[in-house]
Design a protein around this motif. Structure first.
Motif, PDB file in Angstrom:
ATOM      1  N   TRP A  37       5.385  -5.226   7.034  1.00 13.90           N
ATOM      2  CA  TRP A  37       4.977  -5.381   5.640  1.00 13.90           C
ATOM      3  C   TRP A  37       3.503  -5.763   5.545  1.00 13.90           C
ATOM      4  O   TRP A  37       2.796  -5.282   4.679  1.00 13.90           O
ATOM      5  N   THR A  39      -0.260  -6.903   7.775  1.00 13.65           N
ATOM      6  CA  THR A  39      -1.039  -6.943   9.007  1.00 13.65           C
ATOM      7  C   THR A  39      -2.232  -7.860   8.769  1.00 13.65           C
ATOM      8  O   THR A  39      -2.913  -7.761   7.737  1.00 13.65           O
ATOM      9  N   ARG A  53       1.199  -8.307  13.324  1.00 11.50           N
ATOM     10  CA  ARG A  53       1.969  -7.481  12.394  1.00 11.50           C
ATOM     11  C   ARG A  53       3.217  -8.257  11.989  1.00 11.50           C
ATOM     12  O   ARG A  53       3.952  -8.721  12.853  1.00 11.50           O
ATOM     13  N   THR A 133      -1.544  -5.156   3.084  1.00 13.22           N
ATOM     14  CA  THR A 133      -0.145  -4.948   2.703  1.00 13.22           C
ATOM     15  C   THR A 133       0.213  -3.480   2.829  1.00 13.22           C
ATOM     16  O   THR A 133      -0.523  -2.610   2.362  1.00 13.22           O
ATOM     17  N   SER A 134       1.347  -3.201   3.452  1.00 10.62           N
ATOM     18  CA  SER A 134       1.827  -1.823   3.561  1.00 10.62           C
ATOM     19  C   SER A 134       2.621  -1.455   2.307  1.00 10.62           C
ATOM     20  O   SER A 134       2.778  -2.260   1.386  1.00 10.62           O
ATOM     21  N   TRP A 136       5.808  -0.888   2.275  1.00 11.70           N
ATOM     22  CA  TRP A 136       7.205  -1.288   2.419  1.00 11.70           C
ATOM     23  C   TRP A 136       7.660  -2.387   1.462  1.00 11.70           C
ATOM     24  O   TRP A 136       8.798  -2.330   0.975  1.00 11.70           O
TER      25      TRP A 136
END
Length: 196
Positions: A37, A39, A53, A133-134, A136
């Motif tokens: 979610w 990094t 991560r 932020t990804s 996900w």
């Protein structure tokens, strides 16, 4: 004579469809917590700056709990009566609200969410860089909304279902036991019981 069978068929398939939907949602709810979610970077005494991560399960473990509860709700759909179905639907809605609330809480302050993870991995409770932020967490929010919608659909869809299956219930009435016959009396005597 064939009309009851045709009515019971859709009712059973409706329960099966609901159970399959809840099973899929439980898997999806758990799945969105597995990828990375966030990094960020932290510092260690030996390696200097390292990339950390952070998976969704590390910052939002409530998603796994919600997935287990939805899985249990899927198993219960075929066993409960009308009131039980309302309880199952309420559980699914509550799980969806939990997923959305937990994820939005993490998204509201990613640095605070990832700091304990960085401290556990590096030994230093301070971030060395920004948090990226990804996609996900946003997918998790969408899945939580889907859980809520599924719970609401369950309330509407279950109105047409019959009561729980009576396949494994006893056919004898406890208040009116069957009349004894000679064979059962002899069997009782053979076991050492007094049939009178």
């Amino acid at each position: 004579m064939t009309a009851p069978a045709t009515v019971a068929g859709p009712r059973r398939s409706g329960r099966g469809r609901a159970a399959a939907l809840l099973l899929a949602l439980a898997g999806l709810t758990a799945l969105v917590a597995v990828p990375t979610w966030f990094t960020t970077t932290g510092t260690t005494a030996l390696q200097g700056t390292v990339t950390v991560r952070v998976a969704g399960s590390q910052v939002a473990p409530a998603l796994f709990a919600a997935a287990v509860a939805i899985l249990a709700a899927g198993a219960a759909v075929g066993l409960v009566g009308r009131v039980g179905r309302w309880v199952v639907a309420a559980v699914v809605v509550a799980c969806g609200v939990l997923v959305v609330g937990t994820t939005l809480g993490v998204l509201g302050d990613p640095s605070a969410a990832v700091t304990p993870v960085v401290a556990a991995e590096t030994g230093v409770g301070k971030l060395a860089g920004p948090v990226s932020t990804s996609v996900w967490p946003w997918i998790a929010v969408a899945v939580g909304v889907l859980d809520v919608v599924a719970g609401a659909w369950l309330v509407v869809a279950s109105r047409a279902w019959s009561g729980p299956s009576r396949r494994h219930e006893s056919t004898t009435d406890a208040a009116n036991p069957p009349a004894p016959d000679e064979r059962s009396d002899w069997d009782a005597l053979s076991r050492g019981d007094d049939p009178s």
